[in-house]
Design a protein around this motif. Structure first.
Motif, PDB file in Angstrom:
ATOM      1  N   GLU A   3     -10.954   2.623  -3.373  1.00 28.09           N
ATOM      2  CA  GLU A   3      -9.606   2.406  -2.841  1.00 28.09           C
ATOM      3  C   GLU A   3      -9.395   3.165  -1.535  1.00 28.09           C
ATOM      4  OE1 GLU A   3      -7.184   1.720  -7.054  1.00 28.09           O
ATOM      5  OE2 GLU A   3      -7.368   3.736  -6.217  1.00 28.09           O
ATOM      6  N   ASN A  21      -0.875   0.295  -6.239  1.00 23.91           N
ATOM      7  CA  ASN A  21      -0.557  -0.207  -4.900  1.00 23.91           C
ATOM      8  C   ASN A  21      -1.127   0.695  -3.817  1.00 23.91           C
ATOM      9  OD1 ASN A  21       2.192  -1.166  -6.587  1.00 23.91           O
ATOM     10  ND2 ASN A  21       1.256  -2.678  -5.255  1.00 23.91           N
ATOM     11  N   THR A  22      -2.444   0.635  -3.683  1.00 27.60           N
ATOM     12  CA  THR A  22      -3.152   1.513  -2.748  1.00 27.60           C
ATOM     13  C   THR A  22      -3.459   0.844  -1.410  1.00 27.60           C
ATOM     14  OG1 THR A  22      -5.088   0.938  -4.077  1.00 27.60           O
ATOM     15  CG2 THR A  22      -4.140   3.092  -4.430  1.00 27.60           C
ATOM     16  N   GLY A  23      -3.372  -0.482  -1.339  1.00 25.11           N
ATOM     17  CA  GLY A  23      -3.513  -1.169  -0.063  1.00 25.11           C
ATOM     18  C   GLY A  23      -4.914  -1.240   0.495  1.00 25.11           C
ATOM     19  N   GLU A  24      -5.937  -1.017  -0.352  1.00 21.55           N
ATOM     20  CA  GLU A  24      -7.301  -0.996   0.182  1.00 21.55           C
ATOM     21  C   GLU A  24      -7.753  -2.332   0.750  1.00 21.55           C
ATOM     22  OE1 GLU A  24      -7.666  -2.068  -4.183  1.00 21.55           O
ATOM     23  OE2 GLU A  24      -6.518  -0.620  -2.997  1.00 21.55           O
ATOM     24  N   TYR A  72      -6.184  -4.359   2.613  1.00 18.68           N
ATOM     25  CA  TYR A  72      -5.873  -4.414   4.047  1.00 18.68           C
ATOM     26  C   TYR A  72      -7.082  -3.926   4.858  1.00 18.68           C
ATOM     27  CZ  TYR A  72      -0.807  -4.642   2.879  1.00 18.68           C
ATOM     28  OH  TYR A  72       0.433  -4.992   2.414  1.00 18.68           O
ATOM     29  N   GLY A  74       0.795  -1.221   0.000  1.00 22.68           N
ATOM     30  CA  GLY A  74       0.000   0.000   0.000  1.00 22.68           C
ATOM     31  C   GLY A  74       0.826   1.268   0.000  1.00 22.68           C
ATOM     32  N   MET A 107      -7.981   2.215   2.214  1.00 17.34           N
ATOM     33  CA  MET A 107      -6.682   2.819   2.548  1.00 17.34           C
ATOM     34  C   MET A 107      -6.705   3.513   3.898  1.00 17.34           C
ATOM     35  SD  MET A 107      -5.735   4.539  -1.130  1.00 17.34           S
ATOM     36  CE  MET A 107      -4.261   5.412  -0.598  1.00 17.34           C
TER      37      MET A 107
END
Length: 580
Positions: free
Chosen positions: A510, A212-215, A217, A199, A514
């Motif tokens: 996203e 690569n936003t890591g949503e 997670y 992320g 995030m």
């Protein structure tokens, strides 16, 4: 809403995701595998990996052993590594390197016909296989082509996952927005593998791509899944200034120097034994210290940086082994590396933490209960094999090893799971998610807060509070700011009300995940009152094994968060002074 049935659904199409899909598909041609990914074609972030993949492939040549690979990994991770995971990585990586070779990855070779091996930071022996400095490109190209050859793997590209469908700790599939058609879909599945990467875009400066936003997670938190060790975010020492594009550790492995504005190889002050081949956390902090002491260069936009020097290296060898470095330096910084220093500075590069899993990638709640039918692999997961700091080239090895393990297990589980387990309650969850995602499109309000504004504020807060050097007041301020952004997000309005390729809607989805993930990063960093690996607290500068040799677990509790701790598995190497 369209409902598609899969035996195994894989979310993500990088090395971990494709390796999982191939392993599941190979387990039985009767199984249907769906790969759901928000990119088109082989464009996942694995393609940006430059340096190589760690594996003990020629012990007779180098004197290396899996035991030594595991020890270097544990020490590099500042002893927060689960040591059984480090051994599993070291034992399984060689077969994965050979598998990739067999499907078309052209590892560089020496004149004797053996694979060429680089010595990366924190390694006792050279063990990094590579293809020039474009390793990820060659891996992803070969693996994507290989996956496409399976008749039982179906790709759903440019599909943005919005929810992990979990009820009573059982996985039922994922919902996704088809960006090409503007349609909402439910991928009903017997088993699933999360392989969505990191992320980095939560931060202002990163080597990671825009995807690569890591949503995911955050989506995992919503389903009662714990996130582990999220405070450990790696800053790569050498990102190109001003773009943030990665300049591979391969350059230093080939003999490049790091110098300050006085021409000093300043790593003598920080890691006199390993110099430029110290672990990444050590070098990133060293660069930060040089800048704080006034010994760095200053870019036109005010960014402090140091120089990466390859001028003393053989030009023919640089052209052969580091062609991407030459191309990037000239194109994005306007410098000729044969006559000038390459301007570099640290940037967010990798998440050591991630979705809480057991040794074999099974996704866990905070109490250690398995979310039945669900696995995670690669950077999305925290096995935990990297601890507080990942050694360079261990990431590709991790993705391959745990991608395969997750895919094999998911296939076996799917074989034994019956049909028709998605009941009315699950259907209601899916319908509610469709209404939630499209709710904003039907609103008539004008103005309001934009997703872009909140995202920018989030990146600034994370950069200030969770940077290379951290302290309590800055972390507290960042936590407060992110909590306000989570509240402000509820008032986000969309100006684009179309459904096809609605990038504003994608950004909103996203950002929804995030914000939760960023809060977990900050919580872990705030409460961990020590310095270990990539987590450096100037107000608590020493490692504290007595109090903090433990994993951080964050999970959702209603509208808030809970923070718990779990022991590190130490069965071979007790913590020692980490000197380089």
């Amino acid at each position: 809403m369209e409902v598609l049935s899969c035996d195994v659904v894989v979310v993500g199409s990088g090395l971990a995701g494709l390796r999982a899909a191939v392993a599941a598909a190979a387990a039985s041609e009767k199984l249907s595998i769906c790969v759901v990914t928000k990119v088109a074609g082989p464009r996942s972030h694995t393609i940006s990996a430059e340096g190589g993949m760690a594996a003990v492939v020629h012990p007779e040549k180098t004197g290396d052993t899996p035991h030594l690979h595991a020890y270097d990994t544990v020490k590099g991770g500042d002893f927060l590594v689960d040591q059984d995971a480090a051994m599993l990585l070291a034992q399984e990586a060689p077969s994965e390197a050979l598998f990739l070779y067999k499907i078309g990855v052209p590892w560089n070779k020496d004149s004797d016909g053996t694979f060429s091996l680089r010595l990366f930071g924190g390694m006792s022996k050279p063990r990094t296989l590579f293809v020039k400095d474009k390793t990820g490109f060659y891996i992803l190209t070969a693996l994507y082509k290989h996956a496409k050859s399976f008749s039982n793997i179906a790709f759903y590209e440019e599909h943005l996952v919005t929810k992990l469908v979990v009820k009573h700790n059982v996985f039922y599939g994922v919902t996704a927005l088809d960006m090409r058609r503007g349609e909402f879909k439910f991928f009903k599945a017997k088993a699933g593998v999360i392989a969505t990467g990191g992320g980095g875009r939560m931060f202002k400066l990163t080597t990671m791509g825009y995807l690569n936003t890591g949503e995911v997670y955050g989506f995992a938190l919503r389903e009662g899944i714990a996130l582990k060790d999220m405070e450990f975010v790696q800053w790569h020492p050498t990102a190109l200034v001003p773009s943030g594009i990665l300049i591979s550790e391969a350059a230093r492995a080939e003999g490049a120097y790091l110098v300050n504005k006085y021409g000093e190889r300043f790593m003598r002050r920080y890691a006199p034994q390993k110099m430029e081949l110290a672990p990444r956390d050590v070098i990133a902090r060293a660069i930060a210290m040089e800048c704080m002491s006034g010994r760095g260069f200053t870019w036109r936009d005010g960014t402090c940086y140091v120089g990466l020097d390859v001028r003393h290296l053989d030009p023919a060898r640089v052209k052969e082994r580091l062609p991407l470095l030459l191309e990037l330096s000239k194109t994005y910084a306007g410098v000729d590396p044969f006559t000038e220093l390459i301007p570099v500075a640290p940037a967010v590069h990798y998440f050591m933490g991630g979705i809480h899993t057991d040794l074999y990638g099974r996704v866990l709640t905070v109490s250690g209960e398995w979310v039945r039918g669900l696995w995670a692999a690669g950077e999305a997961a925290a096995v935990s094999v990297h601890g507080a700091n990942r050694l360079g080239s261990n990431s590709l090895a991790e993705c391959a090893v745990w991608g395969r393990l997750a895919g094999e297990q998911a296939a076996e589980y799917a074989k034994g799971r019956g049909e028709g387990e998605a009941d009315g309650a699950v259907k209601a969850l899916v319908e509610r998610e469709e209404n939630r995602v499209f709710y904003k499109l039907g609103r008539k309000e004008v103005g309001g807060t934009s997703a872009a504004a909140i995202r920018s504020a989030l990146q600034n807060a994370m950069h200030k509070g969770a940077g290379i050097i951290r302290e309590e007041s800055a972390l507290a301020q960042a936590l407060s700011e992110v909590a306000k952004l989570i509240s402000a997000f509820k008032e986000v309005n969309l100006h684009d009300t179309g459904r096809i390729y609605n990038m504003e809607l994608r950004e909103m989805v996203e950002l929804d995940g995030m914000l939760l993930a960023a809060h977990a990063v900050l919580l872990g960093a705030y409460f961990r009152r020590e310095s270990r690996g990539a987590h450096y607290r100037v107000d608590h500068p020493q490692r504290d094994d007595k109090t903090w040799l433990k994993h951080t677990l964050v999970h959702k509790v209603g509208e808030g968060f809970g923070v718990y701790y779990a022991p590190v598995k130490v069965d071979k190497w007790p913590p020692e002074v980490r000197a380089y």
